[in-house]
Design a protein around this motif. Structure first.
Motif, PDB file in Angstrom:
ATOM      1  N   UNK A   3       0.833  -1.213   0.000  1.00  0.00           N
ATOM      2  CA  UNK A   3       0.000   0.000   0.000  1.00  0.00           C
ATOM      3  C   UNK A   3       0.864   1.258   0.000  1.00  0.00           C
ATOM      4  N   UNK A   4       1.945   1.236   0.778  1.00  0.00           N
ATOM      5  CA  UNK A   4       2.858   2.386   0.820  1.00  0.00           C
ATOM      6  C   UNK A   4       3.431   2.656  -0.570  1.00  0.00           C
ATOM      7  N   UNK A   5       3.871   1.614  -1.228  1.00  0.00           N
ATOM      8  CA  UNK A   5       4.457   1.768  -2.558  1.00  0.00           C
ATOM      9  C   UNK A   5       3.397   2.159  -3.591  1.00  0.00           C
ATOM     10  N   UNK A   6       2.194   1.617  -3.451  1.00  0.00           N
ATOM     11  CA  UNK A   6       1.108   1.985  -4.365  1.00  0.00           C
ATOM     12  C   UNK A   6       0.761   3.463  -4.255  1.00  0.00           C
ATOM     13  N   UNK A   7       1.002   4.032  -3.072  1.00  0.00           N
ATOM     14  CA  UNK A   7       0.753   5.462  -2.861  1.00  0.00           C
ATOM     15  C   UNK A   7       1.892   6.329  -3.383  1.00  0.00           C
ATOM     16  N   UNK A   8       2.899   5.712  -3.971  1.00  0.00           N
ATOM     17  CA  UNK A   8       4.005   6.468  -4.546  1.00  0.00           C
ATOM     18  C   UNK A   8       5.003   6.977  -3.537  1.00  0.00           C
ATOM     19  N   UNK A   9       5.058   6.361  -2.347  1.00  0.00           N
ATOM     20  CA  UNK A   9       5.967   6.811  -1.297  1.00  0.00           C
ATOM     21  C   UNK A   9       7.254   6.008  -1.310  1.00  0.00           C
ATOM     22  N   UNK A  10       8.184   6.440  -0.476  1.00  0.00           N
ATOM     23  CA  UNK A  10       9.435   5.706  -0.277  1.00  0.00           C
ATOM     24  C   UNK A  10       9.285   4.828   0.960  1.00  0.00           C
ATOM     25  N   UNK A  11       9.552   3.553   0.798  1.00  0.00           N
ATOM     26  CA  UNK A  11       9.497   2.602   1.904  1.00  0.00           C
ATOM     27  C   UNK A  11      10.915   2.219   2.280  1.00  0.00           C
ATOM     28  N   UNK A  12      11.274   2.418   3.544  1.00  0.00           N
ATOM     29  CA  UNK A  12      12.632   2.141   4.018  1.00  0.00           C
ATOM     30  C   UNK A  12      12.653   0.812   4.763  1.00  0.00           C
ATOM     31  N   UNK A  13      13.586  -0.046   4.378  1.00  0.00           N
ATOM     32  CA  UNK A  13      13.765  -1.340   5.024  1.00  0.00           C
ATOM     33  C   UNK A  13      15.251  -1.535   5.342  1.00  0.00           C
ATOM     34  N   UNK A  14      15.504  -2.056   6.528  1.00  0.00           N
ATOM     35  CA  UNK A  14      16.850  -2.479   6.893  1.00  0.00           C
ATOM     36  C   UNK A  14      16.855  -4.005   6.794  1.00  0.00           C
ATOM     37  N   UNK A  15      17.363  -4.566   5.694  1.00  0.00           N
ATOM     38  CA  UNK A  15      17.225  -6.011   5.458  1.00  0.00           C
ATOM     39  C   UNK A  15      17.811  -6.901   6.552  1.00  0.00           C
ATOM     40  N   UNK A  16      18.788  -6.397   7.295  1.00  0.00           N
ATOM     41  CA  UNK A  16      19.360  -7.203   8.379  1.00  0.00           C
ATOM     42  C   UNK A  16      18.386  -7.347   9.547  1.00  0.00           C
ATOM     43  N   UNK A  17      17.390  -6.456   9.596  1.00  0.00           N
ATOM     44  CA  UNK A  17      16.304  -6.504  10.588  1.00  0.00           C
ATOM     45  C   UNK A  17      16.736  -6.215  12.018  1.00  0.00           C
ATOM     46  N   UNK A  18      17.979  -5.881  12.219  1.00  0.00           N
ATOM     47  CA  UNK A  18      18.458  -5.512  13.543  1.00  0.00           C
ATOM     48  C   UNK A  18      19.760  -4.744  13.397  1.00  0.00           C
ATOM     49  N   UNK A  19      20.164  -4.060  14.455  1.00  0.00           N
ATOM     50  CA  UNK A  19      21.414  -3.311  14.400  1.00  0.00           C
ATOM     51  C   UNK A  19      22.617  -4.253  14.445  1.00  0.00           C
ATOM     52  N   UNK A  20      23.623  -3.926  13.663  1.00  0.00           N
ATOM     53  CA  UNK A  20      24.848  -4.712  13.671  1.00  0.00           C
ATOM     54  C   UNK A  20      25.637  -4.411  14.949  1.00  0.00           C
ATOM     55  N   UNK A  21      26.113  -5.443  15.596  1.00  0.00           N
ATOM     56  CA  UNK A  21      26.871  -5.259  16.826  1.00  0.00           C
ATOM     57  C   UNK A  21      28.330  -4.903  16.572  1.00  0.00           C
TER      58      UNK A  21
END
Length: 213
Positions: A100-118
């Motif tokens: 839905x976010x992309x269909x609205x023409x927005x920017x969707x931010x994802x961090x593929x690692x899904x967590x902070x790197x230690x």
């Protein structure tokens, strides 16, 4: 958007200017409009607002479900355009929200690692970003972040750490079949992470360091 969305962006810009040496490289690579899937490495809690002000576009974020368990934090995060995803399993509701976010023409931010790197190095990524990219066909914008791992301790701001956001060229995933195997999805995930790794110094590349490095 609520007023504190814009106030938060302004506060982040001022904080970066005063307490760090912030620079953004590759701004010319940012598409001015249209759906955009932004993928980046993750070093610190400051990374989401850092990405937002570096892009200078209205953005939404996928964030881990644990952050939404408090009613206050859930309201705050959702007002800022974030929505939860359950890590480690197929979260169909989050995938629909991403579409839905992309269909609205927005920017969707994802961090593929899904967590902070230690250790500030790239860790093995989850396949969510690749799956969203395949289903949506959205343009992917890779970003490499360095320096936010130095935001620690009570007086980190005295050292004004150099924080760099390196923005790469947007790209699409190669054509795929209607049904993806796990192996194919893993390969596409590696393809995305390789684009992020190219934007980072060798010491940050971790699991995705090029063989030539």
């Amino acid at each position: 958007m609520p007023w504190f969305y814009y106030a938060g962006r302004l506060l982040m810009r001022v904080s970066l200017f005063l307490f760090s040496r912030w620079q953004v490289e590759g701004r010319e690579n940012i598409p001015g409009q249209g759906p955009l899937l932004v993928v980046a490495n993750h070093l610190h809690n400051a990374d989401p607002p850092l990405v937002a002000v570096s892009l200078n576009r209205r953005v939404a974020f996928m964030a881990k479900e644990e952050l939404f368990r408090s009613r206050f934090s859930s309201y705050f995060l959702r007002s800022l355009g974030a929505f939860p995803i359950h890590r480690g399993r197929l979260d169909r509701q989050a995938l629909r929200q991403a579409q839905r976010v992309l269909d609205d023409g927005l920017a969707l931010v994802i961090f593929p690692e899904a967590t902070r790197s230690k250790n500030a190095q790239l860790s093995p990524a989850f396949p969510g970003a690749a799956l969203i990219a395949v289903r949506s066909g959205a343009l992917i914008l890779p970003m490499g972040i360095t320096g936010t791992e130095k935001i620690r301790g009570a007086i980190w701001w005295l050292h004004r750490p150099r924080i760099t956001v390196n923005i790469g060229h947007p790209f699409h995933l190669p054509p795929v079949k209607d049904k993806l195997s796990r192996t194919e999805l893993a390969g596409l995930t590696d393809f995305i992470m390789g684009h992020i790794a190219e934007l980072l110094p060798v010491e940050y590349q971790g699991n995705y360091a090029s063989k030539e490095s």
